[in-house]
Write a protein that holds these residues in place. Structure first.
Motif, PDB file in Angstrom:
ATOM      1  N   PRO A 141      12.429  14.721 -10.635  1.00 18.14           N
ATOM      2  CA  PRO A 141      11.002  14.819 -10.960  1.00 18.14           C
ATOM      3  C   PRO A 141      10.119  14.045  -9.982  1.00 18.14           C
ATOM      4  N   THR A 142       8.892  14.526  -9.836  1.00 15.69           N
ATOM      5  CA  THR A 142       7.871  13.784  -9.109  1.00 15.69           C
ATOM      6  C   THR A 142       7.314  12.701 -10.037  1.00 15.69           C
ATOM      7  N   GLU A 143       6.490  11.832  -9.482  1.00 11.42           N
ATOM      8  CA  GLU A 143       5.880  10.787 -10.308  1.00 11.42           C
ATOM      9  C   GLU A 143       5.026  11.394 -11.420  1.00 11.42           C
ATOM     10  N   LYS A 144       4.281  12.433 -11.097  1.00  8.16           N
ATOM     11  CA  LYS A 144       3.435  13.092 -12.100  1.00  8.16           C
ATOM     12  C   LYS A 144       4.283  13.649 -13.235  1.00  8.16           C
ATOM     13  N   GLU A 145       5.421  14.251 -12.899  1.00 10.87           N
ATOM     14  CA  GLU A 145       6.298  14.807 -13.932  1.00 10.87           C
ATOM     15  C   GLU A 145       6.947  13.707 -14.766  1.00 10.87           C
ATOM     16  N   GLU A 146       7.245  12.569 -14.137  1.00 13.49           N
ATOM     17  CA  GLU A 146       7.790  11.448 -14.903  1.00 13.49           C
ATOM     18  C   GLU A 146       6.769  10.911 -15.898  1.00 13.49           C
ATOM     19  N   LEU A 147       5.519  10.805 -15.470  1.00 12.44           N
ATOM     20  CA  LEU A 147       4.482  10.274 -16.345  1.00 12.44           C
ATOM     21  C   LEU A 147       4.198  11.208 -17.515  1.00 12.44           C
ATOM     22  N   GLU A 148       4.372  12.514 -17.318  1.00 18.56           N
ATOM     23  CA  GLU A 148       4.092  13.491 -18.364  1.00 18.56           C
ATOM     24  C   GLU A 148       5.303  13.795 -19.237  1.00 18.56           C
ATOM     25  N   SER A 149       6.458  13.204 -18.934  1.00 15.21           N
ATOM     26  CA  SER A 149       7.687  13.537 -19.650  1.00 15.21           C
ATOM     27  C   SER A 149       7.772  12.804 -20.995  1.00 15.21           C
ATOM     28  N   LYS A 150       8.563  13.359 -21.893  1.00 16.82           N
ATOM     29  CA  LYS A 150       8.820  12.736 -23.184  1.00 16.82           C
ATOM     30  C   LYS A 150      10.158  11.994 -23.198  1.00 16.82           C
ATOM     31  N   ALA A 151      11.016  12.260 -22.214  1.00 17.68           N
ATOM     32  CA  ALA A 151      12.306  11.569 -22.099  1.00 17.68           C
ATOM     33  C   ALA A 151      12.789  11.657 -20.661  1.00 17.68           C
ATOM     34  N   GLN A 152      13.575  10.640 -20.248  1.00 14.62           N
ATOM     35  CA  GLN A 152      14.117  10.604 -18.891  1.00 14.62           C
ATOM     36  C   GLN A 152      15.581  10.195 -18.953  1.00 14.62           C
ATOM     37  N   GLN A 193       7.521   5.021   0.238  1.00 15.99           N
ATOM     38  CA  GLN A 193       6.583   5.865  -0.504  1.00 15.99           C
ATOM     39  C   GLN A 193       7.234   6.290  -1.801  1.00 15.99           C
ATOM     40  N   SER A 194       6.506   6.171  -2.886  1.00 20.84           N
ATOM     41  CA  SER A 194       7.052   6.452  -4.211  1.00 20.84           C
ATOM     42  C   SER A 194       6.370   7.675  -4.811  1.00 20.84           C
ATOM     43  N   ASP A 195       7.185   8.685  -5.089  1.00 16.61           N
ATOM     44  CA  ASP A 195       6.675   9.865  -5.799  1.00 16.61           C
ATOM     45  C   ASP A 195       7.734  10.374  -6.767  1.00 16.61           C
ATOM     46  N   GLY A 196       8.304   9.445  -7.557  1.00 15.80           N
ATOM     47  CA  GLY A 196       9.289   9.826  -8.566  1.00 15.80           C
ATOM     48  C   GLY A 196      10.719   9.735  -8.073  1.00 15.80           C
ATOM     49  N   ASN A 197      11.640   9.495  -9.008  1.00 23.14           N
ATOM     50  CA  ASN A 197      13.086   9.458  -8.735  1.00 23.14           C
ATOM     51  C   ASN A 197      13.434   8.384  -7.699  1.00 23.14           C
ATOM     52  N   HIS A 222       0.835  -1.215   0.000  1.00 18.66           N
ATOM     53  CA  HIS A 222       0.000   0.000   0.000  1.00 18.66           C
ATOM     54  C   HIS A 222       0.867   1.262   0.000  1.00 18.66           C
ATOM     55  N   PHE A 223       2.023   1.195  -0.671  1.00 11.16           N
ATOM     56  CA  PHE A 223       2.895   2.365  -0.683  1.00 11.16           C
ATOM     57  C   PHE A 223       2.269   3.492  -1.494  1.00 11.16           C
ATOM     58  N   GLY A 224       2.817   4.714  -1.271  1.00 10.60           N
ATOM     59  CA  GLY A 224       2.086   5.907  -1.679  1.00 10.60           C
ATOM     60  C   GLY A 224       2.166   6.312  -3.116  1.00 10.60           C
ATOM     61  N   LYS A 225       1.632   5.519  -4.017  1.00 12.24           N
ATOM     62  CA  LYS A 225       1.504   5.999  -5.383  1.00 12.24           C
ATOM     63  C   LYS A 225       0.222   6.806  -5.520  1.00 12.24           C
ATOM     64  N   ARG A 226       0.238   7.701  -6.471  1.00  8.50           N
ATOM     65  CA  ARG A 226      -0.926   8.555  -6.679  1.00  8.50           C
ATOM     66  C   ARG A 226      -2.125   7.715  -7.118  1.00  8.50           C
ATOM     67  N   PRO A 227      -3.312   8.034  -6.631  1.00  6.57           N
ATOM     68  CA  PRO A 227      -4.514   7.290  -7.035  1.00  6.57           C
ATOM     69  C   PRO A 227      -4.702   7.266  -8.547  1.00  6.57           C
ATOM     70  N   ALA A 228      -4.346   8.361  -9.218  1.00 11.89           N
ATOM     71  CA  ALA A 228      -4.514   8.409 -10.672  1.00 11.89           C
ATOM     72  C   ALA A 228      -3.625   7.388 -11.366  1.00 11.89           C
ATOM     73  N   THR A 229      -2.448   7.116 -10.798  1.00 10.20           N
ATOM     74  CA  THR A 229      -1.548   6.130 -11.381  1.00 10.20           C
ATOM     75  C   THR A 229      -2.079   4.720 -11.162  1.00 10.20           C
ATOM     76  N   VAL A 230      -2.560   4.459  -9.943  1.00  8.55           N
ATOM     77  CA  VAL A 230      -3.081   3.125  -9.626  1.00  8.55           C
ATOM     78  C   VAL A 230      -4.292   2.798 -10.483  1.00  8.55           C
ATOM     79  N   MET A 231      -5.139   3.791 -10.738  1.00  6.59           N
ATOM     80  CA  MET A 231      -6.382   3.565 -11.465  1.00  6.59           C
ATOM     81  C   MET A 231      -6.256   3.847 -12.959  1.00  6.59           C
TER      82      MET A 231
END
Length: 277
Positions: A206-217, A157-161, A94-103
């Motif tokens: 980056p946060t998780e949201k920024e990673e999901l919206e990125s075009k390259a990492q 807890q996971s929120d990017g990087n 139950h680690f802290g990923k954003r609800p939008a990512t889980v769903m």
């Protein structure tokens, strides 16, 4: 490159993260992780601690990068028939990923949803463990070849990087276990985000949201200079996903190097401060 720091152990673990879409923020005005604003080239709030458990023949460290929180425990050095370094990464239940990512992926039943999440977690754990080993092993001195080491990372807890935080924590935990190292390893990730009506923008840590919206990492791990390398840094891990121009890739690598240098200073300060207490 700037960052906020805190020495409070396990500050704010499992702080609920904002649901994607609840708050819209500009890529130029990002959160440090504690409510304050940071720029595109700034790190989130950094908190480092070591010697969390204090058991013999082991080391431990905790790293917080904003809402991303990881703990590493190192077992060793242990007698072994050969030089063995085992790495594992576990995502806490139950680690802290954003609800939008889980769903993000719709499946018809709760059981199938849980099965898919478990499968994705295992695949991510295996990948993170493999990358962690690549980044850390070159820093371990080879003076004792009959040595076994276990490096175990738990992502609270996971929120990017997450990979960079795991590498920093593992390097600190190895030093805490008194395992001979050439030097500490620091790591940083930079993402490239497309911005409407302007050129692409680089975002450090980056946060998780920024990673999901990125075009390259781009992820980089760097070992500090050792006495035998004449002040020369060594890249222990490098990875790039996505397509960007050579000029943008060069700029992103330079920003990664700046982030690694900043975190390296925090690592050294953490070791020195703890040793003098």
């Amino acid at each position: 490159m700037s960052a906020l720091t805190s020495s409070t152990r396990l500050t704010g673990c499992y702080i609920p993260m904002v649901v994607a879409g609840a708050e819209e923020e500009s890529v130029e005005q990002r959160d440090f992780g504690d409510g304050t604003v940071r720029g595109p080239r700034s790190l989130r709030r950094v908190c480092l601690e070591r010697s969390l458990f204090g058991t013999s023949k082991s080391g431990s460290a905790m790293v917080e990068l904003g809402h991303t929180k990881v703990i590493c425990r190192v077992e060793g050095p242990l007698s072994s028939s050969g030089r063995v370094v085992e790495c594992s990464v576990v995502l806490a239940p139950h680690f802290g990923k954003r609800p939008a990512t889980v769903m993000a992926t719709h499946v018809p039943s709760i059981d199938e949803t849980q099965a898919r999440l478990n499968h994705n977690n295992v695949a991510e754990e295996v990948h993170l463990a493999s990358c962690l080993r690549q980044a850390i092993v070159p820093s371990i001195a080879t003076t004792n070849r009959n040595m076994g080491i276990g490096i175990h990372v738990t992502v609270l807890q996971s929120d990017g990087n997450v990979l960079a935080a795991s590498i920093v924590a593992a390097s600190l935990a190895l030093a805490d276990a008194n395992i001979e190292l050439y030097n500490l390893v620091s790591a940083c990730r930079v993402v490239v985000v497309a911005v409407p009506d302007r050129s692409d923008l680089l975002l450090a840590d980056p946060t998780e949201k920024e990673e999901l919206e990125s075009k390259a990492q781009i992820t980089l791990a760097v070992m500090g200079p050792s006495q035998h390398q004449q002040q020369q840094q060594v890249v222990t891990y490098w990875d790039q996903t996505g397509r960007i121009s050579p000029e943008m890739a060069t700029e992103a690598l330079e920003l990664c190097q700046d982030g690694c240098a900043t975190l390296f200073k925090f690592q050294r300060t953490c070791l020195v401060t703890t040793a003098t207490k």
